[in-house]
Design a protein around this motif. Structure first.
Motif, PDB file in Angstrom:
ATOM      1  N   UNK A 188       0.829  -1.191   0.000  1.00 15.56           N
ATOM      2  CA  UNK A 188       0.000   0.000   0.000  1.00 15.56           C
ATOM      3  C   UNK A 188       0.861   1.238   0.000  1.00 15.56           C
ATOM      4  N   UNK A 189       0.284   2.383   0.369  1.00 14.85           N
ATOM      5  CA  UNK A 189       1.044   3.636   0.375  1.00 14.85           C
ATOM      6  C   UNK A 189       2.143   3.624   1.432  1.00 14.85           C
ATOM      7  N   UNK A 190       3.199   4.377   1.173  1.00 16.00           N
ATOM      8  CA  UNK A 190       4.360   4.375   2.060  1.00 16.00           C
ATOM      9  C   UNK A 190       4.030   4.696   3.525  1.00 16.00           C
ATOM     10  N   UNK A 191       3.192   5.708   3.817  1.00 18.42           N
ATOM     11  CA  UNK A 191       2.896   5.972   5.236  1.00 18.42           C
ATOM     12  C   UNK A 191       2.276   4.770   5.933  1.00 18.42           C
ATOM     13  N   UNK A 192       1.394   4.038   5.239  1.00 17.27           N
ATOM     14  CA  UNK A 192       0.812   2.828   5.826  1.00 17.27           C
ATOM     15  C   UNK A 192       1.872   1.769   6.056  1.00 17.27           C
ATOM     16  N   UNK A 193       2.758   1.577   5.072  1.00 13.19           N
ATOM     17  CA  UNK A 193       3.811   0.579   5.222  1.00 13.19           C
ATOM     18  C   UNK A 193       4.699   0.911   6.412  1.00 13.19           C
ATOM     19  N   UNK A 194       5.033   2.187   6.568  1.00 17.88           N
ATOM     20  CA  UNK A 194       5.869   2.602   7.696  1.00 17.88           C
ATOM     21  C   UNK A 194       5.171   2.291   9.021  1.00 17.88           C
ATOM     22  N   UNK A 195       3.872   2.584   9.077  1.00 19.44           N
ATOM     23  CA  UNK A 195       3.124   2.306  10.306  1.00 19.44           C
ATOM     24  C   UNK A 195       3.056   0.816  10.594  1.00 19.44           C
ATOM     25  N   UNK A 196       2.883   0.003   9.553  1.00 21.76           N
ATOM     26  CA  UNK A 196       2.854  -1.445   9.743  1.00 21.76           C
ATOM     27  C   UNK A 196       4.212  -1.953  10.204  1.00 21.76           C
ATOM     28  N   UNK A 197       5.286  -1.407   9.640  1.00 19.13           N
ATOM     29  CA  UNK A 197       6.628  -1.815  10.051  1.00 19.13           C
ATOM     30  C   UNK A 197       6.860  -1.496  11.527  1.00 19.13           C
TER      31      UNK A 197
ATOM     32  N   UNK B 132       4.823  -4.039  13.596  1.00 15.41           N
ATOM     33  CA  UNK B 132       5.454  -5.356  13.613  1.00 15.41           C
ATOM     34  C   UNK B 132       6.697  -5.358  14.491  1.00 15.41           C
ATOM     35  N   UNK B 133       7.500  -4.292  14.416  1.00 11.10           N
ATOM     36  CA  UNK B 133       8.713  -4.217  15.235  1.00 11.10           C
ATOM     37  C   UNK B 133       8.369  -4.173  16.719  1.00 11.10           C
ATOM     38  N   UNK B 134       7.320  -3.432  17.054  1.00 11.91           N
ATOM     39  CA  UNK B 134       6.913  -3.325  18.458  1.00 11.91           C
ATOM     40  C   UNK B 134       6.467  -4.664  19.017  1.00 11.91           C
ATOM     41  N   UNK B 135       5.866  -5.485  18.164  1.00 12.56           N
ATOM     42  CA  UNK B 135       5.375  -6.795  18.617  1.00 12.56           C
ATOM     43  C   UNK B 135       6.349  -7.928  18.308  1.00 12.56           C
ATOM     44  N   UNK B 136       7.513  -7.585  17.771  1.00 13.77           N
ATOM     45  CA  UNK B 136       8.531  -8.599  17.517  1.00 13.77           C
ATOM     46  C   UNK B 136       8.187  -9.559  16.397  1.00 13.77           C
ATOM     47  N   UNK B 137       7.455  -9.073  15.380  1.00 12.10           N
ATOM     48  CA  UNK B 137       7.015  -9.926  14.289  1.00 12.10           C
ATOM     49  C   UNK B 137       7.815  -9.674  13.024  1.00 12.10           C
ATOM     50  N   UNK B 138       8.057 -10.723  12.263  1.00 15.68           N
ATOM     51  CA  UNK B 138       8.625 -10.583  10.932  1.00 15.68           C
ATOM     52  C   UNK B 138       7.586  -9.959  10.013  1.00 15.68           C
ATOM     53  N   UNK B 139       8.030  -9.032   9.160  1.00 12.32           N
ATOM     54  CA  UNK B 139       7.115  -8.380   8.232  1.00 12.32           C
ATOM     55  C   UNK B 139       7.769  -8.255   6.864  1.00 12.32           C
ATOM     56  N   UNK B 140       7.003  -8.569   5.835  1.00 17.51           N
ATOM     57  CA  UNK B 140       7.448  -8.402   4.459  1.00 17.51           C
ATOM     58  C   UNK B 140       6.649  -7.277   3.823  1.00 17.51           C
ATOM     59  N   UNK B 141       7.359  -6.314   3.220  1.00 17.39           N
ATOM     60  CA  UNK B 141       6.736  -5.125   2.638  1.00 17.39           C
ATOM     61  C   UNK B 141       6.912  -5.115   1.128  1.00 17.39           C
TER      62      UNK B 141
END
Length: 287
Positions: A196-205, A208-217
């Motif tokens: 999706x849009x970059x601001x959404x991707x940044x928020x998802x990243x 995920x980092x806060x919850x210790x999850x692997x994330x693919x963007x």
């Protein structure tokens, strides 16, 4: 291996607003495309407009030799594609790029999409089903009209949680909010995927980092060629073992990247570097 050919439009389905579905004949894309890969395509066979546009592959029909794109008309290139009639030709190169990877056994795939960022996730849900993995989709947009492609997920038995900024459909607010709420009570481990849009991707990243999850963007910078020649789509990436970021082509080394390695605009250091050295990171809130 990507193949360049003239692809005939075989079906055109207008949707609400500026959206539509276009199906093209391209046997190599239909046979070999993976979720997260894309095509470079433009309407017609002439030299104008000079550049093709990148589009994620929504679905494929290997038997028929066709693939489908989810299109939003926003400029000259997309207007030209939207004006095609069945039988008209487009110049198409694909499949291109690095795909999403299936999560480990026992992990649920959480697919987070913003607007037409939903495109790669239908194909991915089919791959996940074949691999025996569970999936859940979170689909956000500004208004209800931006949440066009929902039926294919119901047909696959994949739960879909909608969210709109104006509250016209589903959760009233950002799509990351129902994701965070679900993760608070999730029944097991998960891997996050986002497009999706970059601001959404940044928020998802960040989530995920806060919850210790692997994330693919799946990143979406401007692309001119799709094969790593023009360098128009380079993005700063920093691996955990790298002392500083390096620019990598999203078209050939992406568009899918590990969120921990993406250096987001405004970050003083990347999440990967911060994790490696134990530094504190202060980054702005994403959308």
């Amino acid at each position: 291996m990507a193949v360049n050919r003239e692809a005939a439009l075989v079906a055109r389905r207008p949707l609400e607003g500026a959206y539509l579905l276009l199906a093209f004949e391209h046997p190599e894309v239909a046979q070999h495309a993976r979720a997260g890969q894309f095509v470079m395509i433009k309407a017609g066979t002439s030299a104008e407009p000079p550049l093709r546009r990148p589009f994620s592959i929504l679905s494929v029909d290997a038997a028929a030799g066709t693939f489908t794109l989810f299109l939003k008309v926003v400029g000259a290139g997309t207007r030209a594609l939207a004006a095609l009639a069945p039988g008209d030709l487009a110049q198409c190169l694909g499949p291109l790029g690095q795909p999403f990877t299936v999560p480990p056994a026992g992990h649920e795939a959480l697919l987070i999409a913003g607007g037409y960022g939903i495109a790669p996730f239908h194909l991915f849900c089919e791959e996940l089903r074949r691999a025996g993995r569970r999936a859940r989709v979170f689909y956000g947009g500004r208004t209800a009209v931006d949440l066009q492609v929902r039926e294919p997920f119901a047909a696959l038995g994949v739960p879909l949680v909608p969210a709109t900024d104006d509250g016209s459909f589903g959760h009233h607010g950002r799509v990351t909010e129902p994701v965070d709420a679900y993760l608070a009570t999730a029944p097991g481990p998960a891997v996050v995927y986002a497009c999706g849009p970059d601001p959404m991707l940044h928020a998802v990243a960040r989530l995920a980092a806060r919850r210790g999850l692997t994330a693919q963007m799946s990143l979406d910078p401007w692309m001119g060629c799709g094969v790593g020649t023009c360098l128009g789509c380079v993005v700063p990436i920093q691996g955990a073992d790298e002392p500083r970021p390096h620019y990598r082509c999203a078209c050939t080394q992406g568009p899918v990247f590990d969120a921990r390695e993406v250096v987001w605009p405004g970050d003083e250091v990347s999440l990967a570097r911060a994790r490696a050295v134990g530094a504190a990171v202060s980054v702005p809130e994403g959308r």
